[in-house]
Design a protein around this motif. Sequence first.
Motif, PDB file in Angstrom:
ATOM      1  N   HIS A 286      -1.366  -0.716   7.316  1.00  0.00           N
ATOM      2  CA  HIS A 286      -0.304  -0.348   8.466  1.00  0.00           C
ATOM      3  C   HIS A 286      -1.305   0.153   9.666  1.00  0.00           C
ATOM      4  CE1 HIS A 286       3.437   1.076  10.744  1.00  0.00           C
ATOM      5  NE2 HIS A 286       3.405  -0.317  10.743  1.00  0.00           N
ATOM      6  N   VAL A 287      -1.739  -0.700  10.624  1.00  0.00           N
ATOM      7  CA  VAL A 287      -2.806  -0.266  11.467  1.00  0.00           C
ATOM      8  C   VAL A 287      -2.455  -0.842  13.042  1.00  0.00           C
ATOM      9  CG1 VAL A 287      -4.593  -0.572   9.740  1.00  0.00           C
ATOM     10  CG2 VAL A 287      -4.155  -2.639  11.247  1.00  0.00           C
ATOM     11  N   LEU A 288      -3.190  -0.386  13.767  1.00  0.00           N
ATOM     12  CA  LEU A 288      -2.980  -0.663  15.396  1.00  0.00           C
ATOM     13  C   LEU A 288      -3.632  -1.960  15.316  1.00  0.00           C
ATOM     14  CD1 LEU A 288      -3.932   2.591  17.201  1.00  0.00           C
ATOM     15  CD2 LEU A 288      -1.645   1.401  17.137  1.00  0.00           C
ATOM     16  N   ASP A 289      -2.833  -2.748  16.206  1.00  0.00           N
ATOM     17  CA  ASP A 289      -3.577  -4.086  16.605  1.00  0.00           C
ATOM     18  C   ASP A 289      -4.780  -4.046  17.465  1.00  0.00           C
ATOM     19  OD1 ASP A 289      -2.697  -3.572  19.136  1.00  0.00           O
ATOM     20  OD2 ASP A 289      -1.157  -5.225  19.370  1.00  0.00           O
ATOM     21  N   GLU A 290      -5.260  -5.338  17.681  1.00  0.00           N
ATOM     22  CA  GLU A 290      -6.762  -5.338  18.405  1.00  0.00           C
ATOM     23  C   GLU A 290      -6.504  -4.810  19.765  1.00  0.00           C
ATOM     24  OE1 GLU A 290      -4.443  -9.447  18.703  1.00  0.00           O
ATOM     25  OE2 GLU A 290      -4.661  -7.871  17.378  1.00  0.00           O
ATOM     26  N   TYR A 291      -5.272  -4.756  20.189  1.00  0.00           N
ATOM     27  CA  TYR A 291      -5.103  -4.263  21.755  1.00  0.00           C
ATOM     28  C   TYR A 291      -4.725  -2.769  21.534  1.00  0.00           C
ATOM     29  CZ  TYR A 291      -5.387  -9.145  22.822  1.00  0.00           C
ATOM     30  OH  TYR A 291      -5.746 -10.376  22.979  1.00  0.00           O
ATOM     31  N   ARG A 292      -4.610  -2.067  20.430  1.00  0.00           N
ATOM     32  CA  ARG A 292      -4.163  -0.703  20.263  1.00  0.00           C
ATOM     33  C   ARG A 292      -2.796  -0.428  21.068  1.00  0.00           C
ATOM     34  NH1 ARG A 292      -8.119   1.774  17.735  1.00  0.00           N
ATOM     35  NH2 ARG A 292      -6.921   3.787  18.113  1.00  0.00           N
ATOM     36  N   ALA A 293      -2.129  -1.621  20.992  1.00  0.00           N
ATOM     37  CA  ALA A 293      -0.682  -1.432  21.637  1.00  0.00           C
ATOM     38  C   ALA A 293       0.253  -1.463  20.626  1.00  0.00           C
ATOM     39  CB  ALA A 293      -0.577  -2.719  22.518  1.00  0.00           C
ATOM     40  N   ARG A 294       0.188  -1.599  19.213  1.00  0.00           N
ATOM     41  CA  ARG A 294       1.338  -1.660  18.506  1.00  0.00           C
ATOM     42  C   ARG A 294       0.872  -1.471  17.190  1.00  0.00           C
ATOM     43  NH1 ARG A 294       3.216  -6.903  16.617  1.00  0.00           N
ATOM     44  NH2 ARG A 294       1.791  -8.700  17.356  1.00  0.00           N
ATOM     45  N   PHE A 295       1.540  -1.164  16.159  1.00  0.00           N
ATOM     46  CA  PHE A 295       1.089  -1.317  14.728  1.00  0.00           C
ATOM     47  C   PHE A 295       1.604  -2.589  14.085  1.00  0.00           C
ATOM     48  CE2 PHE A 295       0.976   3.272  15.117  1.00  0.00           C
ATOM     49  CZ  PHE A 295       0.014   3.433  14.318  1.00  0.00           C
ATOM     50  N   VAL A 296       0.793  -3.052  13.253  1.00  0.00           N
ATOM     51  CA  VAL A 296       0.850  -4.295  12.549  1.00  0.00           C
ATOM     52  C   VAL A 296       0.630  -4.038  11.023  1.00  0.00           C
ATOM     53  CG1 VAL A 296       0.717  -5.898  14.401  1.00  0.00           C
ATOM     54  CG2 VAL A 296      -1.251  -5.170  12.977  1.00  0.00           C
ATOM     55  N   TYR A 297       0.929  -5.012  10.011  1.00  0.00           N
ATOM     56  CA  TYR A 297       0.312  -5.007   8.820  1.00  0.00           C
ATOM     57  C   TYR A 297      -0.784  -5.937   8.718  1.00  0.00           C
ATOM     58  CZ  TYR A 297       3.927  -2.045   6.775  1.00  0.00           C
ATOM     59  OH  TYR A 297       4.892  -1.084   6.351  1.00  0.00           O
ATOM     60  N   LEU A 298      -1.717  -5.610   8.114  1.00  0.00           N
ATOM     61  CA  LEU A 298      -2.943  -6.536   7.908  1.00  0.00           C
ATOM     62  C   LEU A 298      -2.954  -6.494   6.391  1.00  0.00           C
ATOM     63  CD1 LEU A 298      -5.434  -8.115   8.574  1.00  0.00           C
ATOM     64  CD2 LEU A 298      -6.753  -6.077   8.724  1.00  0.00           C
ATOM     65  N   GLY A 299      -2.829  -7.697   5.767  1.00  0.00           N
ATOM     66  CA  GLY A 299      -2.539  -7.695   4.131  1.00  0.00           C
ATOM     67  C   GLY A 299      -3.527  -8.723   3.768  1.00  0.00           C
ATOM     68  N   ILE A 300      -4.288  -8.549   2.335  1.00  0.00           N
ATOM     69  CA  ILE A 300      -5.062  -9.346   1.661  1.00  0.00           C
ATOM     70  C   ILE A 300      -4.253  -9.765   0.412  1.00  0.00           C
ATOM     71  CG2 ILE A 300      -7.402  -9.366   0.541  1.00  0.00           C
ATOM     72  CD1 ILE A 300      -7.498  -8.975   3.645  1.00  0.00           C
ATOM     73  N   LEU A 301      -4.330 -11.224   0.219  1.00  0.00           N
ATOM     74  CA  LEU A 301      -3.447 -11.622  -0.730  1.00  0.00           C
ATOM     75  C   LEU A 301      -4.524 -12.320  -1.571  1.00  0.00           C
ATOM     76  CD1 LEU A 301      -0.570 -12.599  -1.976  1.00  0.00           C
ATOM     77  CD2 LEU A 301      -1.035 -14.734  -0.649  1.00  0.00           C
ATOM     78  N   SER A 302      -4.357 -11.805  -3.106  1.00  0.00           N
ATOM     79  CA  SER A 302      -5.433 -12.350  -4.127  1.00  0.00           C
ATOM     80  C   SER A 302      -4.621 -12.846  -5.266  1.00  0.00           C
ATOM     81  CB  SER A 302      -6.100 -10.822  -4.662  1.00  0.00           C
ATOM     82  OG  SER A 302      -7.003 -10.375  -3.574  1.00  0.00           O
ATOM     83  N   ASP A 303      -5.232 -14.166  -5.658  1.00  0.00           N
ATOM     84  CA  ASP A 303      -4.428 -14.735  -6.694  1.00  0.00           C
ATOM     85  C   ASP A 303      -5.050 -14.049  -8.104  1.00  0.00           C
ATOM     86  OD1 ASP A 303      -3.748 -16.629  -8.842  1.00  0.00           O
ATOM     87  OD2 ASP A 303      -3.873 -18.105  -7.459  1.00  0.00           O
ATOM     88  N   ILE A 304      -4.215 -13.506  -8.816  1.00  0.00           N
ATOM     89  CA  ILE A 304      -4.525 -12.950  -9.966  1.00  0.00           C
ATOM     90  C   ILE A 304      -3.975 -13.534 -11.372  1.00  0.00           C
ATOM     91  CG2 ILE A 304      -4.850 -10.678  -8.931  1.00  0.00           C
ATOM     92  CD1 ILE A 304      -1.934  -9.639 -10.090  1.00  0.00           C
ATOM     93  N   THR A 305      -3.588 -14.820 -11.028  1.00  0.00           N
ATOM     94  CA  THR A 305      -2.923 -15.472 -12.250  1.00  0.00           C
ATOM     95  C   THR A 305      -3.822 -15.409 -13.503  1.00  0.00           C
ATOM     96  OG1 THR A 305      -2.011 -16.919 -10.729  1.00  0.00           O
ATOM     97  CG2 THR A 305      -1.990 -17.731 -12.785  1.00  0.00           C
ATOM     98  N   GLU A 306      -5.088 -15.709 -13.331  1.00  0.00           N
ATOM     99  CA  GLU A 306      -6.103 -15.714 -14.703  1.00  0.00           C
ATOM    100  C   GLU A 306      -6.240 -14.382 -15.163  1.00  0.00           C
ATOM    101  OE1 GLU A 306      -7.035 -18.406 -16.095  1.00  0.00           O
ATOM    102  OE2 GLU A 306      -6.016 -19.519 -14.695  1.00  0.00           O
ATOM    103  N   ARG A 307      -6.225 -13.271 -14.678  1.00  0.00           N
ATOM    104  CA  ARG A 307      -6.279 -11.963 -15.035  1.00  0.00           C
ATOM    105  C   ARG A 307      -4.947 -11.697 -15.487  1.00  0.00           C
ATOM    106  NH1 ARG A 307      -7.003  -7.490 -10.486  1.00  0.00           N
ATOM    107  NH2 ARG A 307      -4.674  -7.496 -10.629  1.00  0.00           N
ATOM    108  N   GLN A 308      -3.693 -12.205 -15.160  1.00  0.00           N
ATOM    109  CA  GLN A 308      -2.574 -11.989 -15.723  1.00  0.00           C
ATOM    110  C   GLN A 308      -2.281 -12.382 -17.051  1.00  0.00           C
ATOM    111  OE1 GLN A 308      -0.536  -9.417 -14.612  1.00  0.00           O
ATOM    112  NE2 GLN A 308       1.147  -9.697 -16.179  1.00  0.00           N
ATOM    113  N   ARG A 309      -2.989 -13.865 -16.860  1.00  0.00           N
ATOM    114  CA  ARG A 309      -2.600 -14.521 -18.349  1.00  0.00           C
ATOM    115  C   ARG A 309      -3.704 -14.124 -19.296  1.00  0.00           C
ATOM    116  NH1 ARG A 309      -3.362 -20.596 -15.578  1.00  0.00           N
ATOM    117  NH2 ARG A 309      -1.251 -20.847 -14.848  1.00  0.00           N
TER     118      ARG A 309
END
Length: 276
Positions: free
Chosen positions: A203-226
């Motif tokens: 949960h970080v400030l946006d590029e203009y430091r005007a509001r908070f946004v969520y920056l998320g990284i999505l990883s496919d862990i299907t093989e790991r889960q299998r």
Amino acid sequence: PWEEDAHEAHHHVDLSLLSTVRHDDGQAGEAVARHAPMWGSATGSLWLPIWGDELPVAILHWQGLPPIGPSGHEPLLELVSRQLGLLARAEAARSGLETQEEHLRRLTLVAAHATSGVIVADSEGRIEWVNPGFTRITGVPADQAIGREAWELFQLGPSPELAAQRLQRAVRARRPFRLQYEAARPLPGGVTEPYWAEIEAAHVLDEYRARFVYLGILSDITERQRHTEQLERERRWLDDLIEHLPVSLFVIDPDDLRLMQVNRQAEREFGLKRED
């Protein structure tokens, strides 16, 4: 320090003629400290400080001026100083904006070519931007994802309500989070393919430091889960095999020789109770 190019009619700054002014640098330092122009009547000098956002940014120094003195010229000099200060602030803002835009272009370029999915969402969880990696993992094109709440992506999963509730609670906490979920990505022909993914969000400030946004990284862990599920199946199979062996089996801790486990045959043969 300005030199005029006679051929191109441009002005260039000779950086070797610029120097730093400190508060104890004679009349120049006094002009900055007093936030007012200073006259050197004996030498025909004038020091005019330029301020921007309540901070000194430069001081102009003229030499060889006629002995006109300060009388009657303060309002004009103050006006000049203010106008130059406005120009300095405008230039600083323009320079900062250009730097920020270049930084954003580089970040966008990196995100666009990342194999992991990248998501930008507002503080309520509504998606504002995704990269191609997001589409590759979820099967949802960018134009169908933007504007939707992130937990809507779980609608095709085996337990959509549970997964959506977990993500909603994480988003509403307004804190960084990491969670794993199981869902299904749509494929051509109206079929779906199950997958496992992990979201790590800040949960970080946006590029203009005007509001908070969520920056998320999505990883496919299907093989790991299998792989994890396969190991769990093998462990259960091995436990079942040991349990039904027709010989007594004891598992002892090698450090303190404590009995850790016995199988069913050992219970019958030696009259043992596991709970004991």
